[in-house]
Motif scaffolding. Structure first.
Motif, PDB file in Angstrom:
ATOM      1  N   ALA A   1      -0.869  -5.494   4.336  1.00  0.00           N
ATOM      2  CA  ALA A   1      -0.134  -4.297   4.155  1.00  0.00           C
ATOM      3  C   ALA A   1      -0.293  -3.455   3.026  1.00  0.00           C
ATOM      4  CB  ALA A   1       1.189  -5.183   3.883  1.00  0.00           C
ATOM      5  N   GLY A   2       0.120  -2.172   3.142  1.00  0.00           N
ATOM      6  CA  GLY A   2      -0.324  -1.046   2.084  1.00  0.00           C
ATOM      7  C   GLY A   2       0.465  -1.235   0.983  1.00  0.00           C
ATOM      8  N   ALA A   3      -0.143  -0.649  -0.271  1.00  0.00           N
ATOM      9  CA  ALA A   3       0.521  -0.813  -1.509  1.00  0.00           C
ATOM     10  C   ALA A   3       1.982  -0.291  -1.571  1.00  0.00           C
ATOM     11  CB  ALA A   3      -0.346  -0.203  -2.581  1.00  0.00           C
ATOM     12  N   SER A   4       1.900   0.792  -0.995  1.00  0.00           N
ATOM     13  CA  SER A   4       3.579   1.669  -0.924  1.00  0.00           C
ATOM     14  C   SER A   4       4.527   0.657  -0.205  1.00  0.00           C
ATOM     15  CB  SER A   4       3.294   2.823  -0.234  1.00  0.00           C
ATOM     16  OG  SER A   4       2.713   3.617  -0.989  1.00  0.00           O
ATOM     17  N   ALA A   5       3.978  -0.020   0.931  1.00  0.00           N
ATOM     18  CA  ALA A   5       5.220  -0.822   1.506  1.00  0.00           C
ATOM     19  C   ALA A   5       5.465  -1.940   0.862  1.00  0.00           C
ATOM     20  CB  ALA A   5       4.528  -1.125   3.192  1.00  0.00           C
ATOM     21  N   ILE A   6       4.253  -2.591   0.101  1.00  0.00           N
ATOM     22  CA  ILE A   6       4.499  -3.952  -0.703  1.00  0.00           C
ATOM     23  C   ILE A   6       5.360  -3.557  -1.756  1.00  0.00           C
ATOM     24  CG2 ILE A   6       3.661  -5.587  -2.182  1.00  0.00           C
ATOM     25  CD1 ILE A   6       1.011  -5.391  -0.375  1.00  0.00           C
ATOM     26  N   ALA A   7       5.464  -2.374  -2.122  1.00  0.00           N
ATOM     27  CA  ALA A   7       6.053  -1.747  -3.696  1.00  0.00           C
ATOM     28  C   ALA A   7       7.757  -1.764  -3.040  1.00  0.00           C
ATOM     29  CB  ALA A   7       5.528  -0.688  -4.207  1.00  0.00           C
ATOM     30  N   ALA A   8       7.930  -1.091  -1.747  1.00  0.00           N
ATOM     31  CA  ALA A   8       9.021  -1.117  -1.207  1.00  0.00           C
ATOM     32  C   ALA A   8       9.829  -2.367  -1.051  1.00  0.00           C
ATOM     33  CB  ALA A   8       8.995  -0.143  -0.150  1.00  0.00           C
ATOM     34  N   ALA A   9       8.967  -3.414  -0.631  1.00  0.00           N
ATOM     35  CA  ALA A   9       9.620  -4.722  -0.087  1.00  0.00           C
ATOM     36  C   ALA A   9      10.003  -5.430  -1.422  1.00  0.00           C
ATOM     37  CB  ALA A   9       8.439  -5.288   0.674  1.00  0.00           C
ATOM     38  N   THR A  10       9.195  -5.436  -2.555  1.00  0.00           N
ATOM     39  CA  THR A  10       9.296  -6.183  -3.684  1.00  0.00           C
ATOM     40  C   THR A  10       9.972  -5.525  -4.612  1.00  0.00           C
ATOM     41  OG1 THR A  10       7.039  -5.441  -4.361  1.00  0.00           O
ATOM     42  CG2 THR A  10       7.190  -7.478  -2.866  1.00  0.00           C
ATOM     43  N   GLY A  11      10.145  -4.392  -4.659  1.00  0.00           N
ATOM     44  CA  GLY A  11      10.671  -3.728  -5.908  1.00  0.00           C
ATOM     45  C   GLY A  11       9.827  -3.455  -7.160  1.00  0.00           C
ATOM     46  N   LEU A  12       8.534  -3.605  -7.028  1.00  0.00           N
ATOM     47  CA  LEU A  12       7.449  -3.387  -7.852  1.00  0.00           C
ATOM     48  C   LEU A  12       7.038  -1.910  -7.883  1.00  0.00           C
ATOM     49  CD1 LEU A  12       5.158  -6.535  -7.680  1.00  0.00           C
ATOM     50  CD2 LEU A  12       6.965  -5.932  -9.723  1.00  0.00           C
ATOM     51  N   THR A  13       6.307  -1.353  -8.816  1.00  0.00           N
ATOM     52  CA  THR A  13       5.691  -0.128  -8.744  1.00  0.00           C
ATOM     53  C   THR A  13       4.438  -0.313  -8.068  1.00  0.00           C
ATOM     54  OG1 THR A  13       4.427  -0.535 -10.636  1.00  0.00           O
ATOM     55  CG2 THR A  13       6.630   0.574 -10.868  1.00  0.00           C
ATOM     56  N   ARG A  14       4.112   0.786  -7.478  1.00  0.00           N
ATOM     57  CA  ARG A  14       2.736   0.903  -6.670  1.00  0.00           C
ATOM     58  C   ARG A  14       1.627   0.327  -7.437  1.00  0.00           C
ATOM     59  NH1 ARG A  14      -1.216   4.193  -4.753  1.00  0.00           N
ATOM     60  NH2 ARG A  14      -1.910   3.985  -2.571  1.00  0.00           N
ATOM     61  N   GLN A  15       1.608   1.036  -8.938  1.00  0.00           N
ATOM     62  CA  GLN A  15       0.693   0.663  -9.409  1.00  0.00           C
ATOM     63  C   GLN A  15       0.628  -0.998  -9.922  1.00  0.00           C
ATOM     64  OE1 GLN A  15       2.856   3.106  -9.921  1.00  0.00           O
ATOM     65  NE2 GLN A  15       1.408   4.734  -9.411  1.00  0.00           N
ATOM     66  N   ALA A  16       1.710  -1.527 -10.105  1.00  0.00           N
ATOM     67  CA  ALA A  16       1.791  -2.956 -10.178  1.00  0.00           C
ATOM     68  C   ALA A  16       0.823  -3.826  -9.140  1.00  0.00           C
ATOM     69  CB  ALA A  16       3.059  -3.597 -10.498  1.00  0.00           C
ATOM     70  N   VAL A  17       1.495  -3.103  -7.784  1.00  0.00           N
ATOM     71  CA  VAL A  17       0.812  -4.010  -6.716  1.00  0.00           C
ATOM     72  C   VAL A  17      -0.626  -3.669  -6.615  1.00  0.00           C
ATOM     73  CG1 VAL A  17       0.667  -3.988  -4.129  1.00  0.00           C
ATOM     74  CG2 VAL A  17       2.987  -3.664  -5.344  1.00  0.00           C
ATOM     75  N   LEU A  18      -1.289  -2.506  -7.127  1.00  0.00           N
ATOM     76  CA  LEU A  18      -2.565  -2.112  -6.938  1.00  0.00           C
ATOM     77  C   LEU A  18      -3.434  -3.058  -8.113  1.00  0.00           C
ATOM     78  CD1 LEU A  18      -2.567   1.597  -6.530  1.00  0.00           C
ATOM     79  CD2 LEU A  18      -3.195  -0.227  -4.831  1.00  0.00           C
ATOM     80  N   ARG A  19      -2.637  -3.193  -9.134  1.00  0.00           N
ATOM     81  CA  ARG A  19      -3.316  -3.951 -10.154  1.00  0.00           C
ATOM     82  C   ARG A  19      -3.398  -5.677  -9.742  1.00  0.00           C
ATOM     83  NH1 ARG A  19      -0.152  -0.927 -13.634  1.00  0.00           N
ATOM     84  NH2 ARG A  19       1.518  -2.339 -13.969  1.00  0.00           N
ATOM     85  N   ILE A  20      -2.435  -6.085  -9.024  1.00  0.00           N
ATOM     86  CA  ILE A  20      -2.351  -7.574  -8.445  1.00  0.00           C
ATOM     87  C   ILE A  20      -3.653  -7.580  -7.592  1.00  0.00           C
ATOM     88  CG2 ILE A  20      -1.178  -9.205  -7.032  1.00  0.00           C
ATOM     89  CD1 ILE A  20       1.327  -8.409  -8.465  1.00  0.00           C
ATOM     90  N   ARG A  21      -3.621  -6.463  -6.646  1.00  0.00           N
ATOM     91  CA  ARG A  21      -4.752  -6.412  -5.519  1.00  0.00           C
ATOM     92  C   ARG A  21      -6.099  -6.571  -6.045  1.00  0.00           C
ATOM     93  NH1 ARG A  21      -4.833  -1.795  -1.198  1.00  0.00           N
ATOM     94  NH2 ARG A  21      -5.693  -0.424  -3.067  1.00  0.00           N
ATOM     95  N   ALA A  22      -6.249  -5.823  -7.281  1.00  0.00           N
ATOM     96  CA  ALA A  22      -7.377  -5.613  -7.836  1.00  0.00           C
ATOM     97  C   ALA A  22      -7.969  -6.908  -8.577  1.00  0.00           C
ATOM     98  CB  ALA A  22      -7.663  -4.415  -8.940  1.00  0.00           C
ATOM     99  N   ASP A  23      -6.810  -7.758  -9.072  1.00  0.00           N
ATOM    100  CA  ASP A  23      -7.306  -8.936 -10.028  1.00  0.00           C
ATOM    101  C   ASP A  23      -6.078 -10.029  -9.674  1.00  0.00           C
ATOM    102  OD1 ASP A  23      -8.199 -10.953 -11.406  1.00  0.00           O
ATOM    103  OD2 ASP A  23      -7.941  -9.569 -13.361  1.00  0.00           O
ATOM    104  N   ARG A  24      -6.387 -10.605  -8.528  1.00  0.00           N
ATOM    105  CA  ARG A  24      -5.171 -11.461  -8.266  1.00  0.00           C
ATOM    106  C   ARG A  24      -5.312 -12.818  -9.134  1.00  0.00           C
ATOM    107  NH1 ARG A  24      -4.362 -13.013  -1.736  1.00  0.00           N
ATOM    108  NH2 ARG A  24      -4.621 -11.138  -1.041  1.00  0.00           N
ATOM    109  N   ALA A  25      -6.478 -13.240  -9.565  1.00  0.00           N
ATOM    110  CA  ALA A  25      -6.646 -14.371 -10.665  1.00  0.00           C
ATOM    111  C   ALA A  25      -6.165 -13.961 -11.834  1.00  0.00           C
ATOM    112  CB  ALA A  25      -8.119 -14.692 -10.652  1.00  0.00           C
ATOM    113  N   GLY A  26      -6.321 -12.655 -12.354  1.00  0.00           N
ATOM    114  CA  GLY A  26      -5.818 -12.274 -13.521  1.00  0.00           C
ATOM    115  C   GLY A  26      -4.344 -12.263 -13.546  1.00  0.00           C
ATOM    116  N   ALA A  27      -3.801 -11.787 -12.469  1.00  0.00           N
ATOM    117  CA  ALA A  27      -2.143 -11.840 -12.371  1.00  0.00           C
ATOM    118  C   ALA A  27      -1.681 -12.932 -12.368  1.00  0.00           C
ATOM    119  CB  ALA A  27      -1.927 -10.984 -11.195  1.00  0.00           C
ATOM    120  N   GLU A  28      -2.345 -14.050 -11.729  1.00  0.00           N
ATOM    121  CA  GLU A  28      -1.685 -15.222 -11.668  1.00  0.00           C
ATOM    122  C   GLU A  28      -1.882 -16.059 -13.034  1.00  0.00           C
ATOM    123  OE1 GLU A  28      -1.728 -19.076  -8.757  1.00  0.00           O
ATOM    124  OE2 GLU A  28      -3.091 -17.693  -8.154  1.00  0.00           O
ATOM    125  N   LYS A  29      -3.104 -15.854 -13.675  1.00  0.00           N
ATOM    126  CA  LYS A  29      -3.091 -16.264 -15.069  1.00  0.00           C
ATOM    127  C   LYS A  29      -2.034 -15.675 -15.978  1.00  0.00           C
ATOM    128  CE  LYS A  29      -6.531 -16.662 -18.867  1.00  0.00           C
ATOM    129  NZ  LYS A  29      -7.660 -16.060 -19.305  1.00  0.00           N
TER     130      LYS A  29
END
Length: 211
Positions: free
Chosen positions: A176-204
């Motif tokens: 799914a695209g970052a914009s669609a995920i942001a709309a579905a979760t209430g996060l900003t698009r930038q937050a979604v992109l940060r998670i996508r770029a570094d999942r392990a860091g986000a989970e940490k």
């Protein structure tokens, strides 16, 4: 029958195994086998001393292709990386990287191509060691900072909790695209992109903040 093997090293501060596999496949690799070391320090542990890394020396045969995200997967420092690459090349194994599509081929006979290849190995191995040293220094600085201010060491508190994070990663896995995920979760698009770029860091970060 020749095979293509992906070797991944996964740690809490690194990319997930699934992410590395998908990156390799997106780059066009048809993987026959995936081998991964989990929770192993690339800074202090030689490739041949890692439980799964040492398997590579046993299973790879002439004509096989070894795929790695980057050459730093193949050793802890300059000597280890360059020795590992040269060992596999002597055994007739073709080494390819996902990043920048580098190819190291021991079958090269042209002296100029050999010189370019060997210089490239030296440069890439030196770069890998420099990155490892920088990471080690950053970790050391983080530990010192934690001693002075434990709260600061945790970094910024995530704008999401575990439930939202799981929803984001599930949608990312479905491409799914970052914009669609942001709309579905209430996060900003930038937050979604940060998670996508570094999942392990986000989970940490979730673990550090106990979210």
């Amino acid at each position: 029958m020749t095979k293509t093997v992906l070797y991944a090293r996964v740690s809490t501060a690194d990319q997930t195994l699934e992410h590395q596999r998908k990156q390799a496949e997106a780059a066009g690799f048809k993987l026959d086998q995936v081998i991964a070391d989990h929770g192993v320090s690339g800074i202090s542990t030689k490739l041949a001393e890692r439980s799964e890394g040492k398997r590579l020396f046993d299973i790879l045969r002439p004509g096989d292709t070894l795929v790695v995200r980057w050459v730093d997967r193949l050793g802890r420092d300059y000597r280890d990386v360059s020795d590992s690459i040269r060992h596999f090349m002597r055994d007739g194994v073709l080494i390819k990287t996902v990043i920048n599509s580098m190819v190291f081929d021991g079958a090269t006979k042209d002296p100029i191509q050999q010189a370019v290849r060997d210089a490239l190995i030296a440069f890439m191995a030196a770069t890998a060691e420099a990155q490892a040293v920088a990471t080690k220094e950053a970790q050391k600085a983080g530990i010192e900072n934690a001693k002075r201010d434990p709260a600061a060491y945790r970094g910024r508190k995530p704008s999401y909790d575990r439930e939202v994070f799981d929803k984001v990663t599930a949608m990312l896995d479905m491409e799914a695209g970052a914009s669609a995920i942001a709309a579905a979760t209430g996060l900003t698009r930038q937050a979604v992109l940060r998670i996508r770029a570094d999942r392990a860091g986000a989970e940490k970060a979730l673990a550090v903040w106990d979210l």
